[in-house]
Structures are given as C-alpha cells and as structure tokens.
Design a protein around this motif. Structure first.
Motif, mmCIF file in Angstrom:
data_model
loop_
_atom_site.group_PDB
_atom_site.id
_atom_site.type_symbol
_atom_site.label_atom_id
_atom_site.label_comp_id
_atom_site.label_asym_id
_atom_site.label_seq_id
_atom_site.Cartn_x
_atom_site.Cartn_y
_atom_site.Cartn_z
ATOM 1 N N PHE A 91 0.863 -1.176 0.000
ATOM 2 C CA PHE A 91 0.000 0.000 0.000
ATOM 3 C C PHE A 91 0.902 1.230 0.000
ATOM 4 N N LYS A 92 0.646 2.143 -0.935
ATOM 5 C CA LYS A 92 1.487 3.327 -1.020
ATOM 6 C C LYS A 92 0.646 4.561 -1.343
ATOM 7 N N TYR A 93 1.078 5.671 -0.762
ATOM 8 C CA TYR A 93 0.553 6.982 -1.129
ATOM 9 C C TYR A 93 1.668 7.679 -1.907
ATOM 10 N N PRO A 94 1.575 7.742 -3.233
ATOM 11 C CA PRO A 94 2.617 8.441 -3.993
ATOM 12 C C PRO A 94 2.668 9.916 -3.600
ATOM 13 N N PRO A 95 3.834 10.524 -3.644
ATOM 14 C CA PRO A 95 3.989 11.916 -3.189
ATOM 15 C C PRO A 95 3.090 12.920 -3.910
ATOM 16 N N LEU A 98 -3.234 11.884 -4.268
ATOM 17 C CA LEU A 98 -4.029 11.895 -3.044
ATOM 18 C C LEU A 98 -4.619 10.523 -2.742
ATOM 19 N N ASP A 99 -4.764 9.696 -3.771
ATOM 20 C CA ASP A 99 -5.378 8.382 -3.596
ATOM 21 C C ASP A 99 -4.339 7.323 -3.256
ATOM 22 N N LEU A 100 -4.773 6.371 -2.462
ATOM 23 C CA LEU A 100 -3.957 5.217 -2.115
ATOM 24 C C LEU A 100 -3.804 4.328 -3.339
ATOM 25 N N GLN A 101 -2.606 3.776 -3.508
ATOM 26 C CA GLN A 101 -2.386 2.829 -4.590
ATOM 27 C C GLN A 101 -2.011 1.491 -3.983
ATOM 28 N N VAL A 102 -2.570 0.411 -4.561
ATOM 29 C CA VAL A 102 -2.320 -0.934 -4.074
ATOM 30 C C VAL A 102 -1.552 -1.681 -5.152
#
Length: 138
Positions: A91-95, A98-102
């Motif tokens: 699970f990451k929040y790219p800099p 705003l949305d979470l990426q899985v």
C-alpha cells in the motif's frame, strides 16, 4: 531541543488545549439541556461499542496499516489479508497523488491492481480490521 521536537511538542500542546475546550463545551451543552429539562438520549452500550470499534478500525487502517507500521495487530491484519487475497500486497501513497495505490508483488516487481480489485481488497481489509479490533476490545 531540536526544531522538529519543538514543533511536535507545540502541536501536541495545541491539540491538548483543543481537547480540553471540547470537553468544556460538551459539559456546558449538557448543563444547558438539563436546565431546560431535556432528557439526554440514551444510547445502548452495544451501539456505543460498535461506534468505538469502527472508529478504532478506521484509525488502524488509515494511520498504522497504510503507513507501514510494525505494530503486532497491524502485522496480523496484513497477514490475514494476504492469506485471503492469496498474494503479497503493498500500500502506497505516492507523493504527488491523493489516492492510495495498491500493488501486487510479482517476480517482475510490483504491479498496480485494477480499480475493481482495489475496491475488493479494501473491503476485505476493512472487514478484517473490524473483526480484529472487535476481538481485541474488552
């Protein structure tokens, strides 16, 4: 004292003052209702507990799980999710987003899941978090 610790201490002091003010306002509102003769609505204990479980589960998901915490409960939730899904997930929040990426871990490297898979994974994560928090609360 470093600059960072100063800002953290200052933030916590302001937060503490806000909590005290909120409690004071709640007591004041309660006194006003009692003075008017209004009865305070009674919420059943099981409903209060359910609200608290949801609040804590949301906090676990947002603050701990998705930030990469090494908390034992967070690790148990992640392991259960990976067993249910059948693969390792990141699970990451790219800099800049705003949305979470899985991401699904593959031998070729991390691969982003589709929006439908992401919705399914997040629903499973929510249910596992709720069950785990509910089991650990007294």
């Amino acid at each position: 004292m470093s600059v960072k610790s100063f800002y953290i201490r200052n933030m916590l002091l302001k937060y503490d003052k806000q909590l005290i003010t909120a409690r004071r306002l709640a007591r004041y509102n309660q006194a006003l209702r009692m003075a008017r003769g209004e009865e305070e609505p009674s919420i059943p204990q099981d409903v209060k507990r359910g609200i608290m479980v949801e609040r804590i589960a949301r906090e676990v998901m947002e603050s701990l799980l998705l930030s990469g915490s090494e908390n034992p409960i967070v690790q148990e939730i992640k392991q259960q999710l990976e067993r249910d899904v059948g693969e390792r997930l990141q699970f990451k929040y790219p800099p800049t987003e705003l949305d979470l990426q899985v991401y699904r871990e593959t031998p070729q490297g991390p691969v982003e899941v589709t929006p439908a898979e992401k919705a399914d994974i997040m629903e499973k994560l929510w249910q596992i978090s709720l069950d785990r928090v509910n089991a650990t609360m007294l």
